[in-house]
Design an enzyme around this catalytic site. Structure first.
Site, PDB file in Angstrom:
ATOM      1  N   LYS A  65       0.817  -1.229   0.000  1.00 28.38           N
ATOM      2  CA  LYS A  65       0.000   0.000   0.000  1.00 28.38           C
ATOM      3  C   LYS A  65       0.849   1.277   0.000  1.00 28.38           C
ATOM      4  O   LYS A  65       0.505   2.248  -0.673  1.00 28.38           O
ATOM      5  CB  LYS A  65      -0.932   0.006   1.217  1.00 28.38           C
ATOM      6  CG  LYS A  65      -2.067  -1.012   1.125  1.00 28.38           C
ATOM      7  CD  LYS A  65      -2.946  -0.883   2.357  1.00 28.38           C
ATOM      8  CE  LYS A  65      -4.128  -1.815   2.286  1.00 28.38           C
ATOM      9  NZ  LYS A  65      -5.041  -1.624   3.428  1.00 28.38           N
ATOM     10  N   ASP A 102     -10.274   2.512   2.863  1.00 28.45           N
ATOM     11  CA  ASP A 102     -10.390   1.748   4.114  1.00 28.45           C
ATOM     12  C   ASP A 102     -11.246   2.478   5.158  1.00 28.45           C
ATOM     13  O   ASP A 102     -12.075   1.855   5.834  1.00 28.45           O
ATOM     14  CB  ASP A 102      -9.003   1.466   4.703  1.00 28.45           C
ATOM     15  CG  ASP A 102      -8.292   0.333   3.983  1.00 28.45           C
ATOM     16  OD1 ASP A 102      -8.971  -0.459   3.292  1.00 28.45           O
ATOM     17  OD2 ASP A 102      -7.051   0.225   4.112  1.00 28.45           O
TER      18      ASP A 102
END
Ligand code: NDP
Length: 272
Positions: A65, A102
């Site tokens: 990420k 997220d």
């Protein structure tokens, strides 16, 4: 045919291909969505191959990420704040825009579960990349207080200082957790396997709601330990996985999929 994928290392366990295929089927979109294993040192060239083969969107998971954020030509505000990207959107000229869904995913799942954040006290255990991703969305849901406690206290302090402009957030030492919180969010990678460490008992009361960002076996030990302290409402992060995927899907396809049935089907598929 639209070509999307999830990149990670390892990635064989990923439920993202199933979730995206399910959304696409429901909406009549023709989509190929693959899981692509890419060790960090091969990520850039693997992503390039994917783009050359027509890939126009990708999810990114552990441990890629932060790397993904570094190679984007543009970042959304959420991704820039997190320093991490879980959604890549192709731009003209072989460039990528990075987003991070997220936080949206967590807040949407808490709403789905009927867990109120507004006006409630919230404790986050952990101060890693996922916490960076969820903090802005949690703070915008206006908790009365948001505390971060982490094994390495300095990391909790750093996050609290960085995000202080967005709301009431403070770092607290694990051994100073003496009063129960309304909501405890577990966001560490500890408690995997069968030897959970000690829980900060003082933070848990009978009314506390406990949410673990992990799911499946990875969440079982922590949630079980919380239940052993008398906590009644425990939730794992499988719902967050579905909701962050739905938010990514909406960015690529311009339509937000219905998720209610998907939650139930995925849980049945996983036998939980
Ligand atoms: P990171 O590796 O960035 O951070 C790990 C965190 O765990 C740090 O706070 C670290 O503390 C702590 N930690 C690790 N080992 C221990 C231990 N033995 N005892 C106490 N603390 C420990 O991970 P992420 O933040 O990216 O992810 C955390 C979890 O959230 C993962 O399990 C991941 O799978 C899950 N997740 C789920 C998502 C979903 O969609 N459901 C989305 C994103 C993440 P320290 O700083 O002291 O090292």
């Amino acid at each position: 045919m639209i070509r999307h994928a999830v990149f990670g290392h390892p990635i064989a366990h990923s439920r993202s291909p199933w979730i995206h295929a399910r959304f696409a089927r429901e909406l009549g979109i023709e989509l190929e969505y693959r899981a692509i294993d890419a060790a960090p040192e091969y990520f850039v060239e693997t992503l390039l191959d994917f783009a050359e083969a027509g890939g126009s969107g990708a999810n990114v998971t552990l441990p890629l990420k932060e790397l993904a954020a570094g190679l984007c030509a543009e970042l959304s505000e959420a991704a820039a704040r997190a320093g991490a990207v879980n959604t890549l959107i192709a731009l003209p000229g072989g460039r990528w825009r990075g987003d991070n869904t997220d936080g949206l995913g967590l807040v949407a799942d808490l709403e789905r579960l009927g867990v109120n954040v507004s006006g409630r006290s919230v404790l986050i255990l952990g101060a890693g990349g996922s916490v960076r991703g969820i903090l802005p969305a949690l703070l915008s849901a206006r908790p009365s207080r948001l505390a971060i406690a982490n094994r390495t206290h300095a990391r909790a302090q750093q996050l609290a200082a960085e995000f202080a402009g967005l709301g009431a957030v403070a770092a607290i030492r694990l051994d100073a957790l003496n009063d129960p919180f309304d909501l405890v969010i577990h966001a560490t990678s500890a408690y995997r396997g069968d030897a959970p460490g000690a829980l900060p008992r003082g933070a848990f009361g009978v009314q506390t709601v406990v949410y673990d960002l992990s799911y499946g076996d990875a969440a079982a030990a922590f949630l079980g330990a919380a239940q052993a302290l008398g906590v009644r409402a425990v939730h794992d992060g499988l719902g967050m996985l579905v909701e962050q995927a739905a938010a990514a899907f909406a960015r690529w396809h311009g339509v937000h999929p219905q998720t209610a049935a998907v939650h139930a089907e995925l849980r049945a598929l996983m036998g939980r």
